[in-house]
Design a protein around this motif. Structure first.
Motif, PDB file in Angstrom:
ATOM      1  N   SER A  89       0.842  -1.194   0.000  1.00 33.92           N
ATOM      2  CA  SER A  89       0.000   0.000   0.000  1.00 33.92           C
ATOM      3  C   SER A  89       0.879   1.247   0.000  1.00 33.92           C
ATOM      4  CB  SER A  89      -0.917   0.003   1.230  1.00 33.92           C
ATOM      5  OG  SER A  89      -0.157   0.209   2.405  1.00 33.92           O
ATOM      6  N   ALA A  90       0.252   2.394  -0.190  1.00 36.55           N
ATOM      7  CA  ALA A  90       0.998   3.661  -0.230  1.00 36.55           C
ATOM      8  C   ALA A  90       1.693   3.921   1.101  1.00 36.55           C
ATOM      9  CB  ALA A  90       0.055   4.803  -0.577  1.00 36.55           C
ATOM     10  N   ILE A  91       1.018   3.634   2.201  1.00 38.39           N
ATOM     11  CA  ILE A  91       1.622   3.862   3.520  1.00 38.39           C
ATOM     12  C   ILE A  91       2.784   2.902   3.737  1.00 38.39           C
ATOM     13  CG2 ILE A  91       1.207   3.714   6.010  1.00 38.39           C
ATOM     14  CD1 ILE A  91      -1.657   4.641   5.446  1.00 38.39           C
ATOM     15  N   GLY A  92       2.597   1.638   3.371  1.00 38.81           N
ATOM     16  CA  GLY A  92       3.677   0.656   3.520  1.00 38.81           C
ATOM     17  C   GLY A  92       4.895   1.025   2.703  1.00 38.81           C
ATOM     18  N   MET A  93       4.675   1.479   1.481  1.00 39.34           N
ATOM     19  CA  MET A  93       5.806   1.869   0.638  1.00 39.34           C
ATOM     20  C   MET A  93       6.481   3.132   1.163  1.00 39.34           C
ATOM     21  SD  MET A  93       4.458   0.609  -3.136  1.00 39.34           S
ATOM     22  CE  MET A  93       4.390   2.181  -3.787  1.00 39.34           C
ATOM     23  N   ALA A  94       5.693   4.065   1.717  1.00 41.16           N
ATOM     24  CA  ALA A  94       6.284   5.281   2.279  1.00 41.16           C
ATOM     25  C   ALA A  94       7.160   4.948   3.474  1.00 41.16           C
ATOM     26  CB  ALA A  94       5.180   6.264   2.675  1.00 41.16           C
ATOM     27  N   ILE A  95       6.683   4.068   4.325  1.00 39.32           N
ATOM     28  CA  ILE A  95       7.471   3.665   5.496  1.00 39.32           C
ATOM     29  C   ILE A  95       8.733   2.922   5.061  1.00 39.32           C
ATOM     30  CG2 ILE A  95       7.484   2.148   7.523  1.00 39.32           C
ATOM     31  CD1 ILE A  95       4.534   2.890   7.925  1.00 39.32           C
TER      32      ILE A  95
END
Length: 69
Positions: free
Chosen positions: A12-18
């Motif tokens: 997900s976008a949050i997972g990739m950002a982290i």
């Protein structure tokens, strides 16, 4: 059964950002550990009198009520 769910979270976008950020994971981890310390501390405040340790002058029911507020 849960593997596809966790893979979706990772992608997900949050997972990739982290994953891609140098500082985002440590910041999230700091807040996570602070939250655990607060929860653990509030549990110990109530449990120590039950074990006969510390805060002998206060009733356990009053301590539990005060911790909840």
């Amino acid at each position: 059964m849960l593997l596809p769910f966790f893979q979706a979270l990772e992608n997900s976008a949050i997972g990739m950002a982290i994953r891609d950020s140098l500082w985002l994971f440590p910041v999230v981890e700091v807040f996570h550990l602070i939250g655990l310390a607060i929860i653990g501390g509030s549990i110990l405040v109530v449990d120590f009198p039950l074990l006969g340790l510390g805060l002998h002058s206060h009733a356990v029911s009053r301590l539990a009520r005060d911790v909840q507020q």
